[in-house]
Design a protein around this motif. Structure first.
Motif, short mmCIF file in Angstrom:
data_model
loop_
_atom_site.label_atom_id
_atom_site.label_comp_id
_atom_site.label_asym_id
_atom_site.label_seq_id
_atom_site.Cartn_x
_atom_site.Cartn_y
_atom_site.Cartn_z
N PRO A 71 40.04 50.91 31.85
CA PRO A 71 41.03 51.52 33.09
C PRO A 71 40.73 50.99 34.34
CG PRO A 71 39.82 53.07 31.67
CD PRO A 71 38.98 51.91 31.39
N SER A 72 39.82 50.05 34.49
CA SER A 72 39.38 49.59 35.94
C SER A 72 40.39 48.40 36.08
CB SER A 72 37.94 49.21 35.97
OG SER A 72 37.94 47.68 35.33
N ASP A 73 40.35 47.99 37.49
CA ASP A 73 40.99 46.80 38.00
C ASP A 73 40.40 45.53 37.71
OD1 ASP A 73 39.01 47.61 39.81
OD2 ASP A 73 40.11 46.99 41.52
N ASP A 74 39.71 45.50 36.82
CA ASP A 74 38.95 44.10 36.45
C ASP A 74 39.43 43.57 35.31
OD1 ASP A 74 37.37 44.19 38.61
OD2 ASP A 74 35.61 45.10 37.90
N MET A 75 40.04 44.47 34.41
CA MET A 75 40.33 43.85 32.94
C MET A 75 41.78 44.53 32.46
SD MET A 75 37.29 44.44 30.60
CE MET A 75 36.33 43.15 30.22
N TYR A 76 42.43 43.38 31.92
CA TYR A 76 43.67 43.88 30.97
C TYR A 76 43.16 43.97 29.74
CZ TYR A 76 46.01 41.25 34.81
OH TYR A 76 46.67 40.95 35.97
N VAL A 447 30.49 50.36 34.99
CA VAL A 447 30.48 51.10 36.17
C VAL A 447 31.77 50.95 37.20
CG1 VAL A 447 27.88 50.68 36.52
CG2 VAL A 447 29.61 49.21 37.58
N ARG A 448 32.60 50.08 37.19
CA ARG A 448 33.38 49.94 38.10
C ARG A 448 34.45 50.99 38.00
NH1 ARG A 448 35.42 48.25 43.34
NH2 ARG A 448 37.47 47.86 43.06
N TYR A 449 35.03 51.49 36.96
CA TYR A 449 35.95 52.56 36.66
C TYR A 449 35.33 53.78 37.29
CZ TYR A 449 39.04 56.07 34.58
OH TYR A 449 39.76 57.07 34.53
N MET A 450 34.15 54.40 36.69
CA MET A 450 33.72 55.33 37.23
C MET A 450 33.29 55.30 38.72
SD MET A 450 31.14 55.88 33.84
CE MET A 450 30.22 56.98 34.49
N ASP A 451 32.99 54.50 39.32
CA ASP A 451 32.70 54.36 40.55
C ASP A 451 34.09 54.43 41.58
OD1 ASP A 451 29.96 53.84 40.87
OD2 ASP A 451 30.03 51.52 41.03
N LEU A 452 35.31 53.81 41.04
CA LEU A 452 36.30 54.14 41.90
C LEU A 452 36.75 55.63 41.57
CD1 LEU A 452 38.35 51.28 40.45
CD2 LEU A 452 37.80 51.60 42.67
N GLN A 453 36.43 56.17 40.78
CA GLN A 453 36.60 57.68 40.49
C GLN A 453 35.83 58.22 41.61
OE1 GLN A 453 39.23 58.81 39.03
NE2 GLN A 453 39.16 58.51 36.78
N ASP A 457 38.57 56.43 45.36
CA ASP A 457 39.43 55.32 45.57
C ASP A 457 40.32 54.84 44.52
OD1 ASP A 457 38.16 54.58 47.90
OD2 ASP A 457 36.60 53.11 46.90
N ALA A 458 40.13 55.53 43.18
CA ALA A 458 41.04 55.35 42.05
C ALA A 458 42.64 55.50 42.19
CB ALA A 458 40.50 55.98 40.82
N ALA A 459 42.85 56.47 42.91
CA ALA A 459 44.29 56.72 43.01
C ALA A 459 45.11 55.67 43.68
CB ALA A 459 44.62 58.22 43.64
N THR A 460 44.43 55.09 44.45
CA THR A 460 45.00 53.89 45.26
C THR A 460 45.00 52.61 44.64
OG1 THR A 460 44.48 54.98 47.58
CG2 THR A 460 44.96 52.58 47.64
N VAL A 461 43.71 52.31 44.38
CA VAL A 461 43.48 51.13 43.66
C VAL A 461 43.94 50.75 42.26
CG1 VAL A 461 41.38 49.63 42.66
CG2 VAL A 461 41.34 50.61 44.92
N LEU A 462 44.17 51.71 41.51
CA LEU A 462 44.88 51.74 40.18
C LEU A 462 46.17 52.35 40.03
CD1 LEU A 462 41.66 53.09 38.37
CD2 LEU A 462 42.45 50.53 38.74
N LYS A 494 45.88 64.08 37.74
CA LYS A 494 45.62 63.98 36.43
C LYS A 494 44.74 63.14 35.60
CE LYS A 494 48.76 62.67 32.28
NZ LYS A 494 49.94 62.31 32.13
N HIS A 495 44.60 61.92 36.30
CA HIS A 495 43.69 60.71 35.65
C HIS A 495 42.37 60.96 36.14
CE1 HIS A 495 47.51 58.81 34.48
NE2 HIS A 495 46.96 59.08 33.45
N GLU A 496 42.17 61.98 37.01
CA GLU A 496 40.63 62.11 37.47
C GLU A 496 39.56 62.13 36.27
OE1 GLU A 496 43.08 62.94 40.85
OE2 GLU A 496 43.31 63.69 38.83
N TYR A 497 40.18 62.70 35.24
CA TYR A 497 39.25 62.93 34.24
C TYR A 497 40.15 62.39 32.68
CZ TYR A 497 36.18 65.32 37.11
OH TYR A 497 35.43 65.63 38.24
N TYR A 498 39.47 61.92 31.68
CA TYR A 498 40.17 61.81 30.40
C TYR A 498 40.41 63.18 29.85
CZ TYR A 498 38.86 57.08 29.86
OH TYR A 498 38.72 55.89 30.26
N PRO A 499 41.51 63.68 29.18
CA PRO A 499 41.89 64.68 28.41
C PRO A 499 40.84 65.07 27.48
CG PRO A 499 43.43 63.08 27.60
CD PRO A 499 42.39 62.49 28.80
#
Length: 520
Positions: A71-76, A447-453, A457-462, A494-499
């Protein structure tokens, strides 16, 4: 002999109805009951061995990596073609739902580990030998480690701090305060027990959990709670132990080469014993390996195995972040990522007319499936999965010191990272500097995805992640909008946490779903 119920996780026991439990509660002939087990050092080691095994397979079997990186901005998501693997595309694009198989598997795996740790802690309450004391300390570490990721990824998972009786199977959400308190208690007890192994020096090898690994994990727990003083103190203890250091060999070998197994930088790694018949140990490497069937390899002089599923392709944004920080000729950049033009320089090219979907012309070299890692049998590997490097300790400590009011020490730790990356030292360090260095140094390292959370920063970056998917053509051109969607991307609230997984919600009537997700 005491009757026992064999269950592997909170999930498995929640699936059982009262009638099923009654059917399972039978005396098992030829099986040692809990009253007669955990008595000897051999039995204690036998009890912790499945915990280590599961910890290894969680990474080697890919689910842990998917949940913490895609889910990070580093990978497809990558793979053979768009739509070929909707479960990982869902994670990458934020189109996943409660039934996503990797979300279910990850949730299950963490509770299976917790169950196994609880069985040890329930039955060895007064360890009377050095081996039993070590096993208990390791069980406390792994329980805390599991709850850390459950909490970071799901928010308020239930607490099971002992093997649950049938009447306790339905557990409600736990508060984050209680979850972090349990982690802290477990890690402090493990550290203070004096039973965890320690390296003799930077170059010695220890294959079990060390005291410094537990300290580093406690520091991470403190950072997530913004307990900056506590975090700085315990992370400094790891640094001052002088038992770990930044690896000074080829940076490109840090994640993908067996020559760096148990090197001075690996603080937390799972040991894979070479086994050509065990494919599970290679599924991570082959999944992240380049999609070999799409390329010609004649004359290739790269340490890259030609087989791979082509998942986890780096984003153009990650490459651009490297270039902005250290230029196109940056040492760390060129040992982490390779462009398609660089592949062609090493005689690797897409077959004429071929398209590599979900690829922006950037390839992960630090994360490659290396030839020397491949065992000789396809889809096996003997490179250890790395869960935490000393570099992460330095960057966590830098953040703790900067936020705690000691910018000079933060600068020193960041500059150690930059020196190894062959970059000039900074004269001052900001939080943005730490964020950038951490992204580049630890990309693809969970680490990147959890750091953004946690940074908010996650809502803006992702926000637009997954709305535009690229494709690389054999002539070297990249269509950054090969696939476009009006849906996908991170949604605030919504996406702050996995369901919590659908199966869990269906059986646990006391569990409340995370905000933004469907009702039971």
């Amino acid at each position: 002999m005491k009757k026992i119920i064999l269950s592997l996780s909170l999930i498995s026991v929640l699936f059982a109805s009262a009638s099923c439990v009654g059917q399972l509660d039978i005396t098992q002939h030829g099986v040692t009951g809990t009253d007669d087990y955990y008595k000897t050092d051999v039995e204690a080691r036998e009890a912790i061995a499945p915990v280590y095994y599961q910890w290894t397979t969680m990474y080697a079997g890919i689910t842990f990596f998917y949940l913490t990186n895609f889910p990070s901005d580093d990978m497809y998501a990558g793979g053979k073609a768009r739509g070929a693997n909707t479960a990982i595309e869902g994670l990458s694009d934020f189109t996943f739902d409660e039934s996503n198989s990797h979300i279910l598997n990850g949730f299950t795996y963490f509770y299976q580990m917790i169950y196994r740790c609880n069985a040890i802690l329930d039955n060895i309450q007064n360890p009377d030998t050095a081996v039993k004391k070590q096993v208990v300390a390791e069980a406390r570490f792994f329980r805390a480690w599991s709850y850390f990721y459950l909490t970071a990824l799901w928010g308020t998972p239930p607490i099971a701090d002992h093997v649950l009786a049938p009447s306790e199977y339905l557990q409600p959400n736990a508060s984050q305060a209680d979850l972090y308190a349990l982690m802290e208690s477990d890690l402090k007890a493990a550290i203070e027990s004096g039973a965890l192994a320690e390296k003799a020096n930077k170059n010695s090898v220890v294959v079990t959990i060390t005291k410094q690994a537990a300290q580093a994990m406690l520091g991470k727990v403190y950072v997530w709670q913004k307990k900056w003083g506590d975090a700085a103190s315990i992370l400094d203890a790891v640094i001052l132990s002088d038992k770990y250091a930044l690896y000074q060999g080829d940076y490109g070998d840090l994640l993908s080469s067996p020559k760096t197994d148990f090197c001075c930088e690996n603080l937390l790694e799972a040991n894979i014993i070479r086994d050509d018949s065990n494919r599970i140990t290679g599924m991570f490497s082959v999944s992240m390996g380049w999609r070999g069937e799409l390329f010609t390899w004649n004359g290739c002089d790269l340490d890259v195995e030609t087989a791979g599923f082509g998942q986890g392709n780096p984003t153009k944004e990650l490459y651009d972040a490297f270039v902005a920080r250290e230029g196109v000729d940056g040492y760390r950049l060129n040992r982490t990522l390779l462009t398609y033009d660089q592949l062609k320089e090493h005689n690797v090219a897409l077959k004429t007319g071929q398209t590599f979907e979900q690829n922006a012309g950037i390839f992960a070299y630090k994360l490659r499936y290396s030839k020397e890692s491949e065992n000789g049998t396809l889809y096996t590997t003997h490179t250890n999965p790395r869960y935490m490097r000393y570099a992460e300790v330095l960057l966590l400590a830098a953040e703790a010191h900067l936020m705690g009011g000691d910018p000079n020490k933060a600068k020193d730790y960041v500059n150690q990272i930059r020196t190894r990356a062959q970059l000039p030292s900074l004269t001052a360090v900001t939080m943005d500097d730490i964020k950038i260095e951490k992204r580049l140094e630890l990309c693809f390292e969970n680490v990147r995805y959890m750091d953004l959370q946690r940074w908010g920063d996650a809502a803006t970056v992702l926000a637009n992640k997954g709305r535009e998917i690229p494709a690389l053509k054999s002539d070297g051109t990249v269509n950054m909008k090969a696939y476009t969607y009006t849906y996908g991307g991170y949604q605030k609230n919504k996406h702050e946490y996995y369901p919590f997984p659908t199966k869990e919600m269906n059986v646990n009537t006391k569990l409340e779903q995370n905000p933004g997700w469907g009702e039971k």
